[in-house]
Design an enzyme around this catalytic site. Sequence first.
Site, PDB file in Angstrom:
ATOM      1  N   HIS A 313      44.844  37.690  38.901  1.00  0.00           N
ATOM      2  CA  HIS A 313      44.810  37.333  37.483  1.00  0.00           C
ATOM      3  C   HIS A 313      46.221  36.947  37.063  1.00  0.00           C
ATOM      4  O   HIS A 313      47.183  37.549  37.520  1.00  0.00           O
ATOM      5  CB  HIS A 313      44.308  38.522  36.648  1.00  0.00           C
ATOM      6  CG  HIS A 313      43.852  38.114  35.289  1.00  0.00           C
ATOM      7  ND1 HIS A 313      44.721  37.959  34.246  1.00  0.00           N
ATOM      8  CD2 HIS A 313      42.618  37.802  34.826  1.00  0.00           C
ATOM      9  CE1 HIS A 313      44.024  37.581  33.179  1.00  0.00           C
ATOM     10  NE2 HIS A 313      42.760  37.467  33.510  1.00  0.00           N
ATOM     11  N   ASP A 371      35.363  39.383  37.039  1.00  0.00           N
ATOM     12  CA  ASP A 371      34.369  38.484  37.621  1.00  0.00           C
ATOM     13  C   ASP A 371      33.873  38.936  38.978  1.00  0.00           C
ATOM     14  O   ASP A 371      32.810  38.515  39.429  1.00  0.00           O
ATOM     15  CB  ASP A 371      34.944  37.069  37.733  1.00  0.00           C
ATOM     16  CG  ASP A 371      35.128  36.459  36.378  1.00  0.00           C
ATOM     17  OD1 ASP A 371      34.314  36.769  35.499  1.00  0.00           O
ATOM     18  OD2 ASP A 371      36.077  35.687  36.195  1.00  0.00           O
TER      19      ASP A 371
END
Length: 437
Positions: A313, A371
């Site tokens: 991320h 996710d």
Amino acid sequence: MIESDIKAKLSFSDGTPDIDLPIYKGTVGPDVIDIRKLYGQTGKFTYDSGFLSTASCNSKITYIDGDKGELLYRGYPIEDLANNCDFLEVCYLLLNGELPNAGQKQGFEELVMHHTMVHEQMQFFLRGFRRDAHPMSVLTGLVGAMAAFYHDEIDYSDEKAREVAQIRLIAKMPTLVAMAYKYSVGQPFIYPDNKLSYTANFMRMMFATPCEEYKVNPVLVRALDRIFTLHADHEQNASTSTVRLCGSSGTNPFAAISAGIACLWGPAHGGANEACLQMLNDIQANGGVDKIHEFIAQVKDKNSSVRLMGFGHRVYKNFDPRAKLMRETCYEVLEELGLQDDPLFKLAMTLEKIALEDDYFVSRKLYPNVDFYSGIVQRALGIPTEMFTCIFALARTVGWIAQWEEMITDPEYKIGRPRQLYVGETSRKVPNISVRK
Ligand code: ACO
């Protein structure tokens, strides 16, 4: 913004005089250096493609501490919100700054649930798409088209007009997403049932048919509601910045949200859960758990473009706090559905364990993001892979519209207009076509 006593001094080796730049303090998080007058004072721009060190706005909505793995909506930790509030309470919080009391909650629910229907004409617009079109392209079109369907309030400097647009978006998004899905599978559209909760109504519009009674499963509704809460906002990510930049021209909010949806579609952003599940399916099809080491070797090979989807991320350099909650939900849903032995889930858990112990991922601070698990949960709920990003868009709509509202009402609001470092040809003459190479 509170100005700090400390100033940043910028010196140049070309004789340009030093300048002092003001520094502002947020309530928490890094200080920012105000460079707005830099060009006027020095004739120079800053260069920060990818916005690695640039705050594009000031905001009171969401705070992330990527190193700590902390996410706050209006000051409340995401864990508290996910465990104690439903999605519509979170929507109210993001839009209004405070959690609703019981009366406000009821009023807000009624307001949203009375706007769930879309114009009947919308289905004829939808029928213009090919049935095999990607639902994100369909959703981008449908939400953009809302600008045409609801063009009555075009003065968005009016607070009431903005509020109506916000409620319409939050209320109608589930209906549009479900319509896009039903169209793709050739089933009749299911009209909203306003007696149900926001999320139960969405599940019914997705999965009911006129032939059978649809039974709401509270465990599954709670799981999807949590997915919505976890995806509701995430400060100035690519799609939110897109909505702000697009909206900064004063365009119609439905058009700005449609731009956000288009941005979200990309695999580096909202498309990651779809890409993650595809990755798991590919590994499964090519040998499953036994092939994980081979796959990880490919991911680590600098000559391959393969990435471990659902890992890493831009902001979180620690466990994504949403991932922890989603992992919990994943176990709950699989247990409820008796799918604990699902081979894809087992594969994902093995992959997660191997990656979390591998120095390549550890040294780069690559942890699972939300996710990684949300795809598995959605698949278990019966949501097809190509709809995953639409679910994300549905949830993020409130964040986008809250950020848009904040921008429009910011006294410092200006049209967004980045500058550039031009590295192309200098001025030259157009040669006659006969002499061009
Ligand atoms: N798999 C393998 N290597 C990775 C991954 C990954 N998923 N993510 C980053 N890296 C590596 C890069 O190759 C780079 O290595 P290097 O230093 O040897 O060159 C290093 O880690 C830093 O990566 P960057 O690309 O610079 O990190 P950035 O912050 O730009 O990227 C991103 C963040 C796009 C999310 C990236 O981690 C990625 O592509 N992840 C997979 C896609 C994904 O899961 N996206 C979901 C984001 S969360 C969301 O939208 C809700």
